[in-house]
Motif scaffolding. Structure first.
Motif, PDB file in Angstrom:
ATOM      1  N   THR A   1       0.819  -1.213   0.000  1.00 17.77           N
ATOM      2  CA  THR A   1       0.000   0.000   0.000  1.00 17.77           C
ATOM      3  C   THR A   1       0.855   1.268   0.000  1.00 17.77           C
ATOM      4  O   THR A   1       0.618   2.155  -0.827  1.00 17.77           O
ATOM      5  CB  THR A   1      -0.970  -0.010   1.197  1.00 17.77           C
TER       6      THR A   1
ATOM      7  N   THR B   1       1.023   3.999  -3.148  1.00 15.74           N
ATOM      8  CA  THR B   1       0.752   5.409  -2.853  1.00 15.74           C
ATOM      9  C   THR B   1       1.945   6.268  -3.259  1.00 15.74           C
ATOM     10  O   THR B   1       1.783   7.357  -3.819  1.00 15.74           O
ATOM     11  CB  THR B   1       0.439   5.592  -1.356  1.00 15.74           C
TER      12      THR B   1
ATOM     13  N   PHE C   1      -5.008   2.647  -1.077  1.00 18.01           N
ATOM     14  CA  PHE C   1      -3.872   3.425  -1.552  1.00 18.01           C
ATOM     15  C   PHE C   1      -4.364   4.503  -2.510  1.00 18.01           C
ATOM     16  O   PHE C   1      -5.445   4.408  -3.072  1.00 18.01           O
ATOM     17  CB  PHE C   1      -2.818   2.532  -2.217  1.00 18.01           C
TER      18      PHE C   1
ATOM     19  N   THR D   1      -3.889  -5.618   0.540  1.00 16.92           N
ATOM     20  CA  THR D   1      -3.709  -4.225   0.119  1.00 16.92           C
ATOM     21  C   THR D   1      -4.738  -3.390   0.838  1.00 16.92           C
ATOM     22  O   THR D   1      -5.918  -3.733   0.896  1.00 16.92           O
ATOM     23  CB  THR D   1      -3.905  -4.041  -1.397  1.00 16.92           C
TER      24      THR D   1
END
Length: 128
Positions: free
Chosen positions: A7, A11, A48, A45
């Motif tokens: 994540t 990002t 993000f 995950t």
């Protein structure tokens, strides 16, 4: 990088590296494949940051800008640009254009493309 590092990485790609949507999606799919098929470990995950799609605003020239652009050309290149702009011909059609295809008295060009039965008629004439 463990599953918890996915994540922040995705990002990071969106915020700091300023990558395209397809690049971020490719990175996500590559990580999914790595964890699922190679490591055989479930990948978690979180949320993000997704890359925002930029609005695709087309670039359009005004008639005056087109006139200035064509006037900046000379000789054969200017004639080619006038024909392309004024008739809407494709480049290959222009390159295949013969003298007999142009009606000089009527300031018209008449072209029968190889891709279909409809001839291309430039009733508006060539850009002055």
């Amino acid at each position: 990088m463990g599953s918890q590092g996915v994540t922040p990485f995705l990002t990071y790609l969106a915020t700091e590296r300023d990558v395209s949507i397809s690049t971020q999606n490719q990175a996500l799919n590559a990580l999914l494949f790595l964890y699922r098929e190679v490591l055989a470990v479930p990948m978690v995950t979180g949320d993000f940051v997704r890359v925002k799609r930029s609005p695709g605003v087309p670039t359009v020239l005004t008639q005056e800008e087109v006139r200035e652009l064509i006037d900046a050309l000379a000789g054969t290149y200017q004639l080619m640009a006038r024909l392309l702009y004024g008739t809407g011909m494709r480049i290959l059609e222009l390159l295949r254009l013969r003298v007999k295809d142009v009606d000089f008295a009527g300031d018209k060009s008449w072209y029968v493309p190889a891709r279909g039965p409809k001839p291309r008629d430039d009733s508006a004439g060539i850009v002055a």
